[in-house]
Enzyme design. Sequence first.
Site, PDB file in Angstrom:
ATOM      1  N   ARG A  92       0.441  -1.475  -0.064  1.00  0.00           N
ATOM      2  CA  ARG A  92       0.186  -0.229  -0.031  1.00  0.00           C
ATOM      3  C   ARG A  92       0.717   1.806  -0.130  1.00  0.00           C
ATOM      4  O   ARG A  92       1.467   1.525   0.573  1.00  0.00           O
ATOM      5  CB  ARG A  92      -0.882  -0.056   1.573  1.00  0.00           C
ATOM      6  CG  ARG A  92      -1.779  -0.919   0.843  1.00  0.00           C
ATOM      7  CD  ARG A  92      -2.561  -1.372   2.746  1.00  0.00           C
ATOM      8  NE  ARG A  92      -3.667  -2.465   2.340  1.00  0.00           N
ATOM      9  CZ  ARG A  92      -3.407  -3.768   2.762  1.00  0.00           C
ATOM     10  NH1 ARG A  92      -1.978  -4.246   2.994  1.00  0.00           N
ATOM     11  NH2 ARG A  92      -4.536  -4.952   2.287  1.00  0.00           N
ATOM     12  N   HIS A 144      -0.542  -3.120  -4.771  1.00  0.00           N
ATOM     13  CA  HIS A 144      -0.328  -3.484  -5.878  1.00  0.00           C
ATOM     14  C   HIS A 144      -0.736  -3.115  -6.686  1.00  0.00           C
ATOM     15  O   HIS A 144      -0.833  -3.799  -7.881  1.00  0.00           O
ATOM     16  CB  HIS A 144      -1.175  -4.838  -5.554  1.00  0.00           C
ATOM     17  CG  HIS A 144      -0.947  -6.112  -4.622  1.00  0.00           C
ATOM     18  ND1 HIS A 144       0.131  -5.573  -3.850  1.00  0.00           N
ATOM     19  CD2 HIS A 144      -1.361  -6.650  -3.652  1.00  0.00           C
ATOM     20  CE1 HIS A 144       0.178  -5.951  -2.299  1.00  0.00           C
ATOM     21  NE2 HIS A 144      -0.806  -6.680  -2.144  1.00  0.00           N
ATOM     22  N   HIS A 147       3.724 -12.697  -6.054  1.00  0.00           N
ATOM     23  CA  HIS A 147       2.920 -12.440  -4.553  1.00  0.00           C
ATOM     24  C   HIS A 147       1.563 -14.100  -4.732  1.00  0.00           C
ATOM     25  O   HIS A 147       1.540 -14.620  -5.063  1.00  0.00           O
ATOM     26  CB  HIS A 147       1.642 -11.992  -5.244  1.00  0.00           C
ATOM     27  CG  HIS A 147       0.203 -11.514  -4.231  1.00  0.00           C
ATOM     28  ND1 HIS A 147       0.004 -12.759  -3.459  1.00  0.00           N
ATOM     29  CD2 HIS A 147      -0.040  -9.957  -3.333  1.00  0.00           C
ATOM     30  CE1 HIS A 147       0.027 -11.680  -2.164  1.00  0.00           C
ATOM     31  NE2 HIS A 147      -0.337 -10.607  -2.318  1.00  0.00           N
ATOM     32  N   GLU A 175       6.639 -12.627   0.167  1.00  0.00           N
ATOM     33  CA  GLU A 175       5.931 -11.885  -0.807  1.00  0.00           C
ATOM     34  C   GLU A 175       7.715 -10.427  -0.114  1.00  0.00           C
ATOM     35  O   GLU A 175       7.925  -9.830   0.959  1.00  0.00           O
ATOM     36  CB  GLU A 175       5.546 -10.616  -0.366  1.00  0.00           C
ATOM     37  CG  GLU A 175       3.903 -11.442  -1.269  1.00  0.00           C
ATOM     38  CD  GLU A 175       3.180 -10.112  -0.685  1.00  0.00           C
ATOM     39  OE1 GLU A 175       3.187  -9.389  -0.804  1.00  0.00           O
ATOM     40  OE2 GLU A 175       1.694 -11.411  -0.018  1.00  0.00           O
TER      41      GLU A 175
HETATM   42  C1  GAL Z   1      -1.078  -8.672   0.522  1.00  0.00           C
HETATM   43  C2  GAL Z   1      -2.017  -8.085   0.632  1.00  0.00           C
HETATM   44  C3  GAL Z   1      -2.964  -8.177   1.699  1.00  0.00           C
HETATM   45  C4  GAL Z   1      -4.123  -8.296   0.419  1.00  0.00           C
HETATM   46  C5  GAL Z   1      -3.445  -9.248  -0.737  1.00  0.00           C
HETATM   47  C6  GAL Z   1      -3.819  -9.653  -1.880  1.00  0.00           C
HETATM   48  O1  GAL Z   1       0.241  -8.273  -0.417  1.00  0.00           O
HETATM   49  O2  GAL Z   1      -0.510  -7.561   1.883  1.00  0.00           O
HETATM   50  O3  GAL Z   1      -3.450  -7.118   2.551  1.00  0.00           O
HETATM   51  O4  GAL Z   1      -4.138  -7.087  -0.055  1.00  0.00           O
HETATM   52  O5  GAL Z   1      -2.068  -8.915  -0.521  1.00  0.00           O
HETATM   53  O6  GAL Z   1      -5.116 -10.159  -1.701  1.00  0.00           O
END
Ligand code: GAL
Length: 349
Positions: A80, A105, A179, A313
């Site tokens: 974020r 993202h 991811h 990640e």
């Molecule tokens: C992660 C993030 C989560 C959620 C996820 C995607 O990296 O920290 O809060 O957004 O990705 O579903």
Amino acid sequence: MHISQKKFGTFQNQEVPAITLTNKNGVSITATPFGASIVEWNVPDQKGVLDNIILGFNQLDEYIEYRPYYGATIGRVAGRISQGMFSIDGKSYQVSQNENGNHLHGGIQGLDTKLWNFETKKRAHEASIIFSCEDQHGSNGYPGNIMVQVTYTLTDEDEWKVAYSASTDQPTLFNPTNHVYFNLHGDISKNILDHQLFVHAETYAELGDSNNPTGRLLPVEGTPFDFREAASVSQSTESDHPQTKKVSGLDHPFVLNPKKDQLDASIFDEETGRKIEMTTDQAAVVIFLHNGKAEGYTLNGQPIEAYSGITLETQALPDAINQENFGDIILRPENPYTSETVYRFVLES
Ligand code: GAL
């Protein structure tokens, strides 16, 4: 090493393939140029049974429709950016706000939603898929035309190497990640709470409103964030700690102290003997447990319950541009970006 291709789907009237690299041990990774995403990683268990140990759909349409980020290359900036606002060299920027007023993202049309170019390369003991794309000035609100390359390499040592490089024609932000969600059971009817997690981190980033970091890095000592010795993932979900309660598990950046050839994190499933060892040159790893059930879609017909997968990640700390001491994620024309993370599969007996 063997390289094969099949049709995975269609995007904007273009046929999109899935490309599979298979090594001498029969271990394979499959990836698609849509989002430069890994969609399968097949490895054996102790009985020699091959299973896919990552979350991924078996056709392209679902990636396009649901955007679950599964296995995708995330960017320009992973995680974020608070309110989608930042400044570079005194100039303010507003990037797209796609989650609770924040930028998440890479924004509405992050790199995970693009069809990348690709080529493949085969050498004696490894094979690679080299994905590349251009993201234009103004894309999602970011300045600068950037060129990005992400190379996936499978080696005969059962490593999946993810190497990034990027350049820009004016200062911008760049902090990508992959991811991928692991489920070492190779069966999502079993969750990952029993996986043994090791993270070489003394501190983690506290989360505040809308899961943005507060800026505080807190010691893991005496908390459910202490994985300096391998411990069951469930230590986070069973704890009453306000930070784990807040997200029903883990969705936190852990601060690494990466050194060459040092193990930075690992996950292990005792039942199958499967282990993933991770090394990176990145300063942090965000660990997310797929803390909720996926609503509105399934994985090849199976429900995706909470804790179906665990991410590792690797990236610079989220919201680094708005926090002190979270690292520098400004990409400048005179200083191109490179980074590498290696996930190595090991079968323990
Ligand atoms: C992660 C993030 C989560 C959620 C996820 C995607 O990296 O920290 O809060 O957004 O990705 O579903």
